[in-house]
Design a protein around this motif. Sequence first.
Motif, short mmCIF file in Angstrom:
data_model
loop_
_atom_site.label_atom_id
_atom_site.label_comp_id
_atom_site.label_asym_id
_atom_site.label_seq_id
_atom_site.Cartn_x
_atom_site.Cartn_y
_atom_site.Cartn_z
N GLU A 151 0.55 11.84 -7.02
CA GLU A 151 -0.19 12.11 -8.25
C GLU A 151 0.59 11.69 -9.49
O GLU A 151 0.05 11.08 -10.41
N GLY A 159 2.00 6.25 -5.02
CA GLY A 159 1.36 6.86 -3.86
C GLY A 159 1.25 8.36 -3.96
O GLY A 159 0.84 9.02 -3.00
N ASN A 211 0.86 -1.18 0.00
CA ASN A 211 0.00 0.00 0.00
C ASN A 211 0.90 1.24 0.00
O ASN A 211 1.43 1.64 1.04
N TYR A 212 1.09 1.84 -1.18
CA TYR A 212 2.00 2.97 -1.30
C TYR A 212 1.49 4.21 -0.58
O TYR A 212 2.28 5.02 -0.08
N SER A 213 0.17 4.37 -0.50
CA SER A 213 -0.37 5.54 0.20
C SER A 213 -0.04 5.48 1.68
O SER A 213 0.37 6.48 2.28
N LYS A 214 -0.21 4.28 2.27
CA LYS A 214 0.16 4.12 3.68
C LYS A 214 1.66 4.30 3.87
O LYS A 214 2.12 4.85 4.88
N GLU A 254 2.40 7.89 3.97
CA GLU A 254 1.89 8.45 5.22
C GLU A 254 2.86 8.21 6.38
O GLU A 254 3.19 9.12 7.13
#
Length: 674
Positions: A336, A334, A302-305, A308
Motif C-alpha cells: 500500500e 507491491g 510484477n511487484y505483487s507477484k 507473493e
Amino acid sequence: MLQRGIHHLSCALLLLALLPRPSLARPFVLVFSQDDLSDPAAVPNHPSPAEDVADFDDFPESESKPDSVLDPGSWSPLFEPDLNFKNPNPSDDNEVIYYNGVRKMVEAASRGDFRVMEEAVAEIEGQPHGQSVMGFLFSMGIGRERSEGKAFLHHYFAAQGGNMQSKMALAYTFYRQEMHDKAVKLYAELAEVAVNSFLISKDSPVIEPIRIHNGAEENKEALRKSRGEEDEDFQILEYQAQKGNAGAMYKIGIFYYFGLRGLRRDHGKALRWFSKAVEKGEARAMELLGEIYARGAGVERNYSKALEWLTLASRQELYSAYNGMGYLYVKGYGVEKKNYTKAKEYFEKAADNEEPGGFYNLGVMYLKGLGVKRDLKIATNYFALAANAGQPKAFYQLAKMFHTGVGLKKNLPMATALYKLVAERGPWSSLSRWALEAYLKGDIGKSFLLYSRMAEIGYEVAQSNAAWILDKYGERSMCMGESGLCTDAERHQRVHALWWKASEQGNEHAALLIGDAYYYGRGTERDYDRAAEAYMHAKSQSNAQAMFNLGYMHEHGQGLPLDLHLAKRYYDQALAVDPAAKLPVSLALASLWLRRNYANSFLVDMIDSLPEVYPKVEAWVEDVIMEEGNATILTLFLCLLTVLYLRERQRRHAVAGDMVPPQQPVEQAAPLVM
C-alpha cells in the motif's frame, strides 16, 4: 544477540575479504581498530541524503541491463548465446566491423595465424572500441613493439568513450604505481557498475576465475569440477532433477541462470527448472522467482507477484527472503505504501538468523537514517558483519566510507583495494568463463589470449594462468610477438612480466619463480639482489622454499650480507613452516656447521663446488647414461650384478650353516628329594 555482537565489534572489526582463496595466494585480511573509526564530532548528523536504490541490497530501479550494455565493447557477444546479450547491431557499420575484427583476432590466436591476426587488427584499429583492443596489443607486444606508454594512451581514449575494460586497465596501472587518488576514482565507478550488475542479493553466485594450475602442476580437481555437462556429478544431479528431486531442480536452474559450472547461460531453461522446483515446494526457487519478478529479468516486472513468492519462501523459514520483502516496503512497491518500520522488522528477522543481506540492509537504514536515528557507527558495524559473512555490497559501502571519510577515517589505499575487489566481480569477469572453456577444449591459443586480456586489466588469477600456460605449453601456447609467433626471448619476457604482476598481488608461487629467474638468469640477466627481493616477497607470505633460499643466499653472501646466524634462522623458519623440508634443512644446517667450524677446509670447498658439479653430472647422465643403447647395457649390467650378489649371499649362508656345531642334549636335573 545483535546488539551484543555490535558491541563486541565496536573496538576491533575483523573482515575476511572475498578474494578468491587459492592455495597459491593468501587471503586478504582487513583489521579495523578504533583508530579507523572517524570522530563522530567531525561528522555531524546532517540531514540524511536522499535514499538511493543502488545502496539497497535487492533490486535496481531500472530494468535489468545485459552485460553487453553495462560493458560496452565487451567480447561476450561473441561467446554468449543468451538472449539478454545484444548481438552487434546490423545497422551500425562500426559495431559490425569491430566484432568481426575481434572474432577474427580470436580465431587467429586459436590457430597461431599471425597473418590473420594482422588483418583483424587492421579492421579493428579505426573503430571506437578498437582503441581498447589496441591498448591490449601494445601492452602485450602482439604484432607491434611492446609499449606501455602507447597502451596507456589507447586505453585513455577508449575509456573516454565509455569502454569499461579500458577503465579497468587504467585503474590497475594507477593501482600498481600507488597513485591511489586516480585509481580510487576509476575503481569506484567500476565497482558501482559491478554492484548494479549483481542479479540477486543472497549469496550471489559470483563466477570466480579458476586457477588452472596448482604450483607447477595442472589443477586437475578444480578443472574436473568446471567441466559442466561433461562432469559426472552434473549428470547425476540432472538425473536426480529429472526424477523429481526439488533440490536438484533448483541447483540445475541456478547453473543455467548464472552460467555456472562451465554451462552457457540460458534463462529459459533456468526458469523452467525453477518452476518445476516450486511445484515441489522448493523455497529457494520461490525466493529467486520473487527477485526475478521484482527485477523484470526475463519476465514482465510484477511487484505483487514478487511479494507473493517472497512471502511463500519466508513462510518456509528461508530467512533471506525477508530482505526482498523489507526492500519492497522501503520502496513502497507491491504494498500500500512505504513503511520503514515494517521494513526494519523484516531486515532484523533476516539478521537475527545470520543472513548477510539483513546486516547489510540494516546498515543502509542507519547510514541514511531511514526510519531510525542516523548512526554511522552502528551502520559501520552492520556493514562489517555483512562483509565478514560474504556480502559483496558491504565491501562497496565500506570502500565508499574509506573514500569519503564518512563513518571511517579517510584511507584511499584501503578504499582502492576494496573497490578493486568489487570491480573485479563486474560483467567483464565473464572472460574467465570463455578462457576456461577454451582450455578445457584444448584450445590453448584462445585460452591464452583471453587470460592475457584479463591479466592486463588486473586479475591476479588470470596473470598466473597465462604465465603458467606459457611455461607449460611453450610454442603450443600460440603466443604472438612483435612479428610472428613469440621467440624464446619474447616468451621469457612475457612470462616474467606476468609472474611479476601476479607476485605483486600476493601470489607466493609467482614470487618464487621470479626469484629463481633472477637467481639463475632465466629469461633475464642474473641479479642476486632482485632475486633476494623476490624471495623476501614470497617469504612474507610464509613460503618455506623462499625462506630456505634466503638462508642459502645469506650463507654464501649472494645478494644478501654473508651472515651464518641469519642463514640458520631462515633455515629454521623453513622447517617450522613446512615439516617436509626436514631433509634439505638438515643438510643445510650440517653445511653451516662445517662452514663455521672448518672454514677454508677441503670439505667447505667441496660443498661450494656442488652447484657447479651437479649440472655437469646431470648432463652426463642425460647425454651418456640415458642414451638408448647405453641405458640398455647399463640395465643388463646392473641385473647381472644383482644376480651375482644374490648368489654370493646364498653361498655364504650355506657355508655358515655347515659351520654351526651340533647342539648337545641337555641333561635333565635329578628331582630334588626333601
